[in-house]
Scaffold this motif. Structure first.
Motif, PDB file in Angstrom:
ATOM      1  N   ALA A 186      51.410  41.743  36.596  1.00 38.23           N
ATOM      2  CA  ALA A 186      50.387  42.156  35.632  1.00 38.23           C
ATOM      3  C   ALA A 186      50.095  41.045  34.623  1.00 38.23           C
ATOM      4  O   ALA A 186      48.942  40.720  34.348  1.00 38.23           O
ATOM      5  CB  ALA A 186      50.829  43.431  34.912  1.00 38.23           C
ATOM      6  N   VAL A 187      51.152  40.448  34.092  1.00 33.33           N
ATOM      7  CA  VAL A 187      50.979  39.372  33.115  1.00 33.33           C
ATOM      8  C   VAL A 187      50.299  38.166  33.763  1.00 33.33           C
ATOM      9  O   VAL A 187      49.352  37.587  33.211  1.00 33.33           O
ATOM     10  CB  VAL A 187      52.338  38.966  32.516  1.00 33.33           C
ATOM     11  CG1 VAL A 187      52.197  37.737  31.637  1.00 33.33           C
ATOM     12  CG2 VAL A 187      52.932  40.121  31.716  1.00 33.33           C
ATOM     13  N   ALA A 188      50.770  37.786  34.941  1.00 34.21           N
ATOM     14  CA  ALA A 188      50.207  36.614  35.615  1.00 34.21           C
ATOM     15  C   ALA A 188      48.784  36.870  36.091  1.00 34.21           C
ATOM     16  O   ALA A 188      47.943  35.959  36.079  1.00 34.21           O
ATOM     17  CB  ALA A 188      51.091  36.218  36.795  1.00 34.21           C
ATOM     18  N   SER A 189      48.471  38.106  36.494  1.00 26.94           N
ATOM     19  CA  SER A 189      47.108  38.434  36.913  1.00 26.94           C
ATOM     20  C   SER A 189      46.152  38.342  35.737  1.00 26.94           C
ATOM     21  O   SER A 189      45.025  37.830  35.865  1.00 26.94           O
ATOM     22  CB  SER A 189      47.059  39.838  37.519  1.00 26.94           C
ATOM     23  OG  SER A 189      47.816  39.920  38.698  1.00 26.94           O
ATOM     24  N   ALA A 190      46.580  38.841  34.578  1.00 22.02           N
ATOM     25  CA  ALA A 190      45.737  38.769  33.393  1.00 22.02           C
ATOM     26  C   ALA A 190      45.431  37.316  33.042  1.00 22.02           C
ATOM     27  O   ALA A 190      44.297  36.970  32.690  1.00 22.02           O
ATOM     28  CB  ALA A 190      46.417  39.465  32.219  1.00 22.02           C
ATOM     29  N   ARG A 191      46.426  36.473  33.135  1.00 23.38           N
ATOM     30  CA  ARG A 191      46.244  35.050  32.831  1.00 23.38           C
ATOM     31  C   ARG A 191      45.344  34.366  33.870  1.00 23.38           C
ATOM     32  O   ARG A 191      44.422  33.623  33.529  1.00 23.38           O
ATOM     33  CB  ARG A 191      47.610  34.369  32.810  1.00 23.38           C
ATOM     34  CG  ARG A 191      47.572  32.849  32.875  1.00 23.38           C
ATOM     35  CD  ARG A 191      47.076  32.214  31.594  1.00 23.38           C
ATOM     36  NE  ARG A 191      47.086  30.763  31.686  1.00 23.38           N
ATOM     37  CZ  ARG A 191      47.001  29.941  30.661  1.00 23.38           C
ATOM     38  NH1 ARG A 191      46.909  30.434  29.443  1.00 23.38           N
ATOM     39  NH2 ARG A 191      47.016  28.634  30.830  1.00 23.38           N
ATOM     40  N   THR A 192      45.586  34.638  35.149  1.00 23.84           N
ATOM     41  CA  THR A 192      44.865  33.956  36.214  1.00 23.84           C
ATOM     42  C   THR A 192      43.415  34.398  36.307  1.00 23.84           C
ATOM     43  O   THR A 192      42.507  33.576  36.485  1.00 23.84           O
ATOM     44  CB  THR A 192      45.564  34.202  37.561  1.00 23.84           C
ATOM     45  OG1 THR A 192      46.917  33.723  37.488  1.00 23.84           O
ATOM     46  CG2 THR A 192      44.849  33.490  38.697  1.00 23.84           C
ATOM     47  N   LEU A 193      43.176  35.702  36.168  1.00 24.17           N
ATOM     48  CA  LEU A 193      41.839  36.256  36.377  1.00 24.17           C
ATOM     49  C   LEU A 193      41.095  36.547  35.082  1.00 24.17           C
ATOM     50  O   LEU A 193      39.954  37.006  35.114  1.00 24.17           O
ATOM     51  CB  LEU A 193      41.936  37.525  37.224  1.00 24.17           C
ATOM     52  CG  LEU A 193      42.543  37.303  38.619  1.00 24.17           C
ATOM     53  CD1 LEU A 193      42.742  38.629  39.343  1.00 24.17           C
ATOM     54  CD2 LEU A 193      41.669  36.377  39.444  1.00 24.17           C
ATOM     55  N   ARG A 194      41.737  36.325  33.949  1.00 25.02           N
ATOM     56  CA  ARG A 194      41.099  36.413  32.637  1.00 25.02           C
ATOM     57  C   ARG A 194      40.525  37.799  32.341  1.00 25.02           C
ATOM     58  O   ARG A 194      39.426  37.942  31.810  1.00 25.02           O
ATOM     59  CB  ARG A 194      39.975  35.369  32.526  1.00 25.02           C
ATOM     60  CG  ARG A 194      40.437  33.936  32.757  1.00 25.02           C
ATOM     61  CD  ARG A 194      41.393  33.487  31.684  1.00 25.02           C
ATOM     62  NE  ARG A 194      41.882  32.137  31.915  1.00 25.02           N
ATOM     63  CZ  ARG A 194      42.716  31.492  31.093  1.00 25.02           C
ATOM     64  NH1 ARG A 194      43.137  32.093  29.992  1.00 25.02           N
ATOM     65  NH2 ARG A 194      43.133  30.275  31.366  1.00 25.02           N
ATOM     66  N   LEU A 195      41.297  38.823  32.702  1.00 25.56           N
ATOM     67  CA  LEU A 195      40.947  40.196  32.375  1.00 25.56           C
ATOM     68  C   LEU A 195      42.218  40.937  31.975  1.00 25.56           C
ATOM     69  O   LEU A 195      43.312  40.592  32.444  1.00 25.56           O
ATOM     70  CB  LEU A 195      40.302  40.905  33.574  1.00 25.56           C
ATOM     71  CG  LEU A 195      38.846  40.554  33.903  1.00 25.56           C
ATOM     72  CD1 LEU A 195      38.448  41.205  35.229  1.00 25.56           C
ATOM     73  CD2 LEU A 195      37.907  41.005  32.795  1.00 25.56           C
ATOM     74  N   PRO A 196      42.104  41.967  31.137  1.00 26.60           N
ATOM     75  CA  PRO A 196      43.300  42.725  30.764  1.00 26.60           C
ATOM     76  C   PRO A 196      43.935  43.367  31.988  1.00 26.60           C
ATOM     77  O   PRO A 196      43.245  43.800  32.922  1.00 26.60           O
ATOM     78  CB  PRO A 196      42.769  43.798  29.803  1.00 26.60           C
ATOM     79  CG  PRO A 196      41.447  43.288  29.338  1.00 26.60           C
ATOM     80  CD  PRO A 196      40.891  42.471  30.454  1.00 26.60           C
ATOM     81  N   CYS A 197      45.267  43.451  31.981  1.00 30.93           N
ATOM     82  CA  CYS A 197      45.983  44.081  33.096  1.00 30.93           C
ATOM     83  C   CYS A 197      47.254  44.731  32.556  1.00 30.93           C
ATOM     84  O   CYS A 197      48.207  44.029  32.189  1.00 30.93           O
ATOM     85  CB  CYS A 197      46.325  43.056  34.184  1.00 30.93           C
ATOM     86  SG  CYS A 197      47.097  43.796  35.648  1.00 30.93           S
ATOM     87  N   THR A 198      47.248  46.031  32.501  1.00 32.61           N
ATOM     88  CA  THR A 198      48.427  46.766  32.032  1.00 32.61           C
ATOM     89  C   THR A 198      48.849  47.865  33.001  1.00 32.61           C
ATOM     90  O   THR A 198      49.932  48.420  32.860  1.00 32.61           O
ATOM     91  CB  THR A 198      48.166  47.415  30.653  1.00 32.61           C
ATOM     92  OG1 THR A 198      47.001  48.239  30.727  1.00 32.61           O
ATOM     93  CG2 THR A 198      47.952  46.346  29.580  1.00 32.61           C
ATOM     94  N   LYS A 199      48.005  48.204  33.983  1.00 33.55           N
ATOM     95  CA  LYS A 199      48.324  49.290  34.909  1.00 33.55           C
ATOM     96  C   LYS A 199      48.855  48.730  36.220  1.00 33.55           C
ATOM     97  O   LYS A 199      48.314  47.775  36.773  1.00 33.55           O
ATOM     98  CB  LYS A 199      47.090  50.148  35.192  1.00 33.55           C
ATOM     99  CG  LYS A 199      47.412  51.425  35.974  1.00 33.55           C
ATOM    100  CD  LYS A 199      46.216  52.356  36.058  1.00 33.55           C
ATOM    101  CE  LYS A 199      46.604  53.657  36.759  1.00 33.55           C
ATOM    102  NZ  LYS A 199      45.469  54.601  36.832  1.00 33.55           N
ATOM    103  N   VAL A 200      49.928  49.361  36.712  1.00 39.77           N
ATOM    104  CA  VAL A 200      50.537  48.959  37.983  1.00 39.77           C
ATOM    105  C   VAL A 200      50.739  50.206  38.835  1.00 39.77           C
ATOM    106  O   VAL A 200      50.974  51.304  38.317  1.00 39.77           O
ATOM    107  CB  VAL A 200      51.878  48.227  37.771  1.00 39.77           C
ATOM    108  CG1 VAL A 200      51.674  46.938  36.995  1.00 39.77           C
ATOM    109  CG2 VAL A 200      52.888  49.121  37.043  1.00 39.77           C
TER     110      VAL A 200
END
Length: 286
Positions: A186-200
């Protein structure tokens, strides 16, 4: 993004950073000896043969990835079943009969998955490699977290990390929330894709269970703090080994139940002494 997640990704890198993946961290946490055998010893030590449950999981993952690569109109239950057949391997199964039985089950799983889930939206990532330099205690990054997420969806302007499961036991919300791997993705996806990510989410194909968890900046931070601690221990052991330290003392074996199906059982006397091995097909979902 920094403000949304509540911790620093950092830009400058004043010190040598340790790159860590969920697989590396969990391996070191479970058994430092297995970590050394997996990632450090060269030539690679002797391993067991293939495991049927790993083969089954890989086939289902590959079939679902191929399904989402198709145009929306072709993402049908019938095509999903055909993709299982195209990606099927018999490695690790007891015999052709058992392999055929699980091939049929896998076809049923993916067909039901397509019927029960909306597959009309294109994921933003399939087996996507994501990474992020992070710090939990200051502006300078302390490590780089990275890994390959099964699937990343974009829903309502936010990202959702999806992980497929084919094991014996259906997951629950607690397992999804407690998964360090999903939190790191989630943390790495938010950084890589530049969108919030908190749900898994954990999607269990044999039962159709979807276990979802919503992280906060604090729950993500707790996972990163634990990852940072393990990364520090891992880095110290590796550096000491490179400086001539004792390989067995720095990477001790932690014999336990999982030694029965460890890939490196042939190369680990401590694991063999702990107990007898299981058969390559014993960990299949019933």
């Amino acid at each position: 993004m920094k403000e949304q997640l509540g911790f620093d990704f950092g830009v400058a890198q004043p010190q040598r950073l340790t790159k860590v993946s969920p697989a590396r961290l969990s391996t070191f946490d479970d058994c430092p000896r297995r970590y050394r055998l997996s990632y450090l010893d060269r030539p690679s030590p002797q391993r067991t043969g293939p495991w049927a449950h790993s083969t089954l999981g890989a086939v289902v993952h590959n079939a679902l990835r191929a399904l989402f690569d198709l145009p929306v109109g072709k993402r049908t239950p019938q095509r999903a079943m055909a993709l299982v057949g195209e990606h099927w391997k018999d490695a690790g199964f007891a015999d052709e009969e058992q392999a055929a039985r699980y091939r049929a089950r896998a076809k049923g799983w993916v067909a039901e998955y397509v019927e029960d889930h909306d597959v009309s939206h294109d994921p933003v990532g399939l087996e996507r490699w994501v990474s992020a330099p992070v710090s939990t205690s200051g502006p300078a990054p302390s490590m780089i977290i990275e890994g390959r997420a099964d699937r990343i969806d974009q829903r309502g302007g936010e990202l959702v990390v999806v992980d497929y499961k084919t094991g014996r036991r259906p997951p629950d919300e607690h397992e999804a929330r407690a998964s360090q791997a999903l939190a790191m993705y989630a943390v790495a996806s938010a950084r890589t894709l530049r969108l919030p990510c908190t749900k898994v989410e954990l999607h269990h194909l044999p039962t159709g269970t979807v276990a979802a968890a919503e992280h906060t900046s604090e729950t993500l931070r707790r996972h990163l703090v634990r990852a940072e601690q393990t990364a520090g221990d891992l880095r110290l052991a590796t550096d000491t080994l490179d400086a001539g330290g004792d390989r067995d003392e720095l990477f001790p074996a932690r014999p336990e139940r999982r030694c029965a199906w460890c890939d490196f059982r042939p190369s680990c006397a401590a694991g063999r002494e702990y107990g007898p091995p299981v058969q390559p097909w014993d960990l299949l979902a019933p």
